[in-house]
Design a protein around this motif. Sequence first.
Motif, PDB file in Angstrom:
ATOM      1  N   ARG A 107       0.827  -1.211   0.000  1.00 16.56           N
ATOM      2  CA  ARG A 107       0.000   0.000   0.000  1.00 16.56           C
ATOM      3  C   ARG A 107       0.862   1.263   0.000  1.00 16.56           C
ATOM      4  O   ARG A 107       0.543   2.250  -0.681  1.00 16.56           O
ATOM      5  N   SER A 108       1.930   1.244   0.767  1.00 17.07           N
ATOM      6  CA  SER A 108       2.822   2.414   0.813  1.00 17.07           C
ATOM      7  C   SER A 108       3.481   2.653  -0.531  1.00 17.07           C
ATOM      8  O   SER A 108       3.590   3.800  -0.994  1.00 17.07           O
ATOM      9  N   ILE A 109       3.925   1.597  -1.189  1.00 20.40           N
ATOM     10  CA  ILE A 109       4.549   1.733  -2.511  1.00 20.40           C
ATOM     11  C   ILE A 109       3.546   2.263  -3.520  1.00 20.40           C
ATOM     12  O   ILE A 109       3.864   3.118  -4.361  1.00 20.40           O
ATOM     13  N   SER A 110       2.313   1.786  -3.438  1.00 24.70           N
ATOM     14  CA  SER A 110       1.282   2.275  -4.351  1.00 24.70           C
ATOM     15  C   SER A 110       1.015   3.764  -4.145  1.00 24.70           C
ATOM     16  O   SER A 110       0.914   4.531  -5.102  1.00 24.70           O
ATOM     17  N   ALA A 111       0.927   4.186  -2.885  1.00 24.93           N
ATOM     18  CA  ALA A 111       0.677   5.601  -2.605  1.00 24.93           C
ATOM     19  C   ALA A 111       1.855   6.474  -3.025  1.00 24.93           C
ATOM     20  O   ALA A 111       1.668   7.586  -3.528  1.00 24.93           O
ATOM     21  N   ALA A 112       3.077   5.970  -2.837  1.00 24.06           N
ATOM     22  CA  ALA A 112       4.255   6.753  -3.209  1.00 24.06           C
ATOM     23  C   ALA A 112       4.358   6.951  -4.718  1.00 24.06           C
ATOM     24  O   ALA A 112       4.975   7.923  -5.173  1.00 24.06           O
ATOM     25  N   ASN A 113       3.771   6.065  -5.502  1.00 25.30           N
ATOM     26  CA  ASN A 113       3.833   6.156  -6.961  1.00 25.30           C
ATOM     27  C   ASN A 113       2.499   6.578  -7.573  1.00 25.30           C
ATOM     28  O   ASN A 113       2.227   6.268  -8.742  1.00 25.30           O
ATOM     29  N   ARG A 153       5.694   4.924 -14.245  1.00 25.82           N
ATOM     30  CA  ARG A 153       6.243   4.517 -12.951  1.00 25.82           C
ATOM     31  C   ARG A 153       6.118   3.015 -12.717  1.00 25.82           C
ATOM     32  O   ARG A 153       6.266   2.549 -11.584  1.00 25.82           O
ATOM     33  N   LEU A 154       5.837   2.264 -13.760  1.00 24.17           N
ATOM     34  CA  LEU A 154       5.670   0.823 -13.608  1.00 24.17           C
ATOM     35  C   LEU A 154       6.977   0.159 -13.189  1.00 24.17           C
ATOM     36  O   LEU A 154       7.009  -0.638 -12.236  1.00 24.17           O
ATOM     37  N   ASP A 155       8.073   0.435 -13.884  1.00 29.46           N
ATOM     38  CA  ASP A 155       9.352  -0.200 -13.562  1.00 29.46           C
ATOM     39  C   ASP A 155       9.818   0.174 -12.154  1.00 29.46           C
ATOM     40  O   ASP A 155      10.325  -0.672 -11.410  1.00 29.46           O
ATOM     41  N   ALA A 160      10.516  -1.538  -6.416  1.00 26.95           N
ATOM     42  CA  ALA A 160      10.214  -1.344  -5.001  1.00 26.95           C
ATOM     43  C   ALA A 160       9.478  -2.544  -4.416  1.00 26.95           C
ATOM     44  O   ALA A 160       9.745  -2.962  -3.281  1.00 26.95           O
ATOM     45  N   LEU A 161       8.575  -3.142  -5.180  1.00 23.15           N
ATOM     46  CA  LEU A 161       7.866  -4.321  -4.700  1.00 23.15           C
ATOM     47  C   LEU A 161       8.794  -5.512  -4.533  1.00 23.15           C
ATOM     48  O   LEU A 161       8.580  -6.357  -3.655  1.00 23.15           O
ATOM     49  N   ALA A 162       9.827  -5.604  -5.365  1.00 22.15           N
ATOM     50  CA  ALA A 162      10.758  -6.728  -5.266  1.00 22.15           C
ATOM     51  C   ALA A 162      11.521  -6.719  -3.947  1.00 22.15           C
ATOM     52  O   ALA A 162      12.020  -7.773  -3.515  1.00 22.15           O
ATOM     53  N   ARG A 163      11.621  -5.553  -3.304  1.00 22.68           N
ATOM     54  CA  ARG A 163      12.331  -5.473  -2.026  1.00 22.68           C
ATOM     55  C   ARG A 163      11.438  -5.813  -0.826  1.00 22.68           C
ATOM     56  O   ARG A 163      11.921  -5.858   0.299  1.00 22.68           O
ATOM     57  N   VAL A 164      10.162  -6.063  -1.056  1.00 21.87           N
ATOM     58  CA  VAL A 164       9.262  -6.407   0.045  1.00 21.87           C
ATOM     59  C   VAL A 164       9.526  -7.818   0.546  1.00 21.87           C
ATOM     60  O   VAL A 164       9.412  -8.104   1.739  1.00 21.87           O
ATOM     61  N   GLY A 165       9.892  -8.734  -0.335  1.00 21.85           N
ATOM     62  CA  GLY A 165      10.154 -10.123   0.042  1.00 21.85           C
ATOM     63  C   GLY A 165      11.009 -10.802  -1.010  1.00 21.85           C
ATOM     64  O   GLY A 165      11.703 -10.147  -1.794  1.00 21.85           O
TER      65      GLY A 165
END
Length: 324
Positions: A107-113, A153-155, A160-165
Amino acid sequence: MKANRRRQHTTAALSVGIAGLLLVGACSGSDSGSSSSAAGRDASSGQAQSEAGGSAKPAAPKAGGKATGSSGRVDPAAVAASTEYLARSASMALKVKGIAAAAASVRSISAANEGIILSENIGDGDGGDGPVQPDSAPRTTYGEMTISVPSDRLDRSLDALARVGTVVRRQSSSDNVRDEYVDTQSRVQTMRASVDRVRALMTKATDIAQVVTLESELSRREADLEALEAQLASLKDRVARSPIQVSLTASATVVKPKPDQDTGFLAGLTSGWRAFTSSVAALLTVVGALLPFVVVALVIGLPVWWGVRRRRARRTQPAATAAG
């Protein structure tokens, strides 16, 4: 006489105009097909896919092509024109330690982008159905989330999502909708001009039959125009924003209780006391279960026993008197 002649000329012109509009409406299907084929000859189409950690990026045109100048350098304007009709999408599967924390990070990554949450589904692995698992059995939780971010901002969002897990799967794809976009845009412009022509004819109509015919034709063309505008808006949204489907999985760690391995006098005394209390509890349970039956038997049996005893006493008394 001159007024009648002018009215006749106007009626004839309107009749010819209505007939022409009906003929154009009948031929609109063939015109749209020819326009789409012409747009297809002028537009370039293609689809690029990348998997396992890659992201789709448009390839730069080769030297000597339309995107290069006389010096052989790539023309940035041509590259931008070739990428403005790309509808991009992506998906990612992650293995995380905790579903709740990972979902909060998404959710945070989505809001930041500047993204939005389209859907979210988080729960246990069994979904709440089926037999209840024991406490010692590991439970698998899952999370399914779909977010939408701007295409440019897709890439950045995927990185950023890859760093979640831990990334289990990463996919992205691009679909070139230039042909469909250009064809729909051309049909919208043509239909707008057609609607304007019908409206202009309605201002000159004097016969009620002509007005009714023109109103029916105008309603049909306005409906077609709204449908084309909605299709064009959908294509613009597909190009402007990119959906990302995120799958989260985590296996909970369960600590099993250690078995009791104490030995010695105290351990034996404790075990004996536990056995004694268990036996006493079992005995009291049996007594409590039998007590109602004993009470009922005494209430019914004592009067019967007392009556039988008195009757026997009466019988034996005369016999003893006669013997004496």
